[in-house]
Design an enzyme around this catalytic site. Structure first.
Site, mmCIF file in Angstrom:
data_model
loop_
_atom_site.group_PDB
_atom_site.id
_atom_site.type_symbol
_atom_site.label_atom_id
_atom_site.label_comp_id
_atom_site.label_asym_id
_atom_site.label_seq_id
_atom_site.Cartn_x
_atom_site.Cartn_y
_atom_site.Cartn_z
ATOM 1 N N HIS A 182 0.243 7.002 5.383
ATOM 2 C CA HIS A 182 0.139 5.636 4.668
ATOM 3 C C HIS A 182 -0.693 6.089 3.404
ATOM 4 O O HIS A 182 -1.372 6.670 3.328
ATOM 5 C CB HIS A 182 -0.363 4.796 5.517
ATOM 6 C CG HIS A 182 -0.378 3.224 4.830
ATOM 7 N ND1 HIS A 182 -1.394 2.747 4.092
ATOM 8 C CD2 HIS A 182 0.692 2.234 5.058
ATOM 9 C CE1 HIS A 182 -1.067 1.608 3.681
ATOM 10 N NE2 HIS A 182 0.237 1.106 4.199
ATOM 11 N N THR A 184 -3.204 4.819 2.165
ATOM 12 C CA THR A 184 -4.526 4.504 2.164
ATOM 13 C C THR A 184 -5.382 5.736 3.018
ATOM 14 O O THR A 184 -6.438 5.618 2.931
ATOM 15 C CB THR A 184 -4.950 3.356 2.870
ATOM 16 O OG1 THR A 184 -4.525 3.441 4.586
ATOM 17 C CG2 THR A 184 -4.569 2.087 2.422
ATOM 18 N N LYS A 185 -4.236 6.724 3.416
ATOM 19 C CA LYS A 185 -4.847 7.702 4.025
ATOM 20 C C LYS A 185 -5.291 9.080 3.273
ATOM 21 O O LYS A 185 -4.854 9.146 2.007
ATOM 22 C CB LYS A 185 -3.775 8.327 5.173
ATOM 23 C CG LYS A 185 -3.498 7.264 6.048
ATOM 24 C CD LYS A 185 -4.682 6.519 6.841
ATOM 25 C CE LYS A 185 -4.171 5.545 7.883
ATOM 26 N NZ LYS A 185 -3.998 4.444 7.673
ATOM 27 N N VAL A 186 -6.075 9.923 3.744
ATOM 28 C CA VAL A 186 -6.446 11.182 2.961
ATOM 29 C C VAL A 186 -5.075 11.668 2.377
ATOM 30 O O VAL A 186 -5.225 12.363 1.194
ATOM 31 C CB VAL A 186 -7.111 12.132 3.965
ATOM 32 C CG1 VAL A 186 -7.572 13.264 2.987
ATOM 33 C CG2 VAL A 186 -8.412 11.418 4.379
#
Length: 197
Positions: A182, A184-186
């Site tokens: 997603h 928002t992930k690393v």
């Protein structure tokens, strides 16, 4: 009045001109889905980078959790944490499994291994911890408990892309680990996820 937007996170995005060139290649080959060239390339490169033998690419981070539960034939009750994105709990409900919530360790925000054993019942079939913010759970203690009671362990490693413990990929812990891509992930691909048996 000029208002400045303050974001919690901001994804890294590729150069738009380079991205358009890749899109042209996809359009030219007319293979948009179902294990296309870039799908295969991402799986191979990710296996190498993450030091794991096999990866399955999914369209989001929820589906790998759902499939992991089905692949391991998990039923009854699963011990997990409420301190996660709703997909962790929702994947259990979608599979007709009752989530049993255990409190988190206040220092790590991960599932507290000291609370897990007390939550185990005859209906418990698995533990589903979350590596919160990419900080690894106490994988040794969780595995000891799982082994003692004959439970499977599925790690929601949504935020743990590339995390290692003593030179080994955190994704090797448990029976299956899953990742999310997603925005928002690393590591993000706008959406998507992996399942790692």
């Amino acid at each position: 009045m000029d208002t400045k937007l303050i974001t919690v996170t901001s994804p890294l995005q590729p150069n738009l001109d380079e991205f358009h060139e890749l899109l042209k290649q996809i359009w030219d080959c007319k293979w948009l889905t179902n294990n296309g060239h870039y799908h295969q390339e991402l799986e191979v490169a990710s296996c190498e980078y993450l030091k794991v033998p096999y990866i399955s690419l999914f369209t989001n981070g929820t589906l790998p959790l759902m499939c992991a539960l089905q692949a391991l034939r998990i039923t009854g009750e699963v011990i997990t944490t409420p301190y996660s994105f709703v997909a962790t709990t929702r994947s259990l409900w979608w599979n007709g499994i009752k989530p049993v919530f255990v409190d988190i360790d206040p220092k790590t925000c991960n599932l507290n291994p000291d609370k897990v054993e007390a939550a185990i019942t005859p209906k418990t079939t698995a533990i589903m911890p979350v590596h919160v913010y990419g900080k690894p759970c106490d994988i040794r203690r969780i595995q000891e408990i799982a082994d003692k009671y004959g439970l499977k362990v599925i790690y929601d490693a949504a935020y743990a892309f590339g995390v290692e413990v003593n030179g080994k990929s955190i994704l090797e812990a448990g029976d299956i680990s899953t990742l999310s891509f997603h925005a928002t992930k690393v590591f993000n691909t706008v959406e998507g996820g992996f399942d790692l048996p």
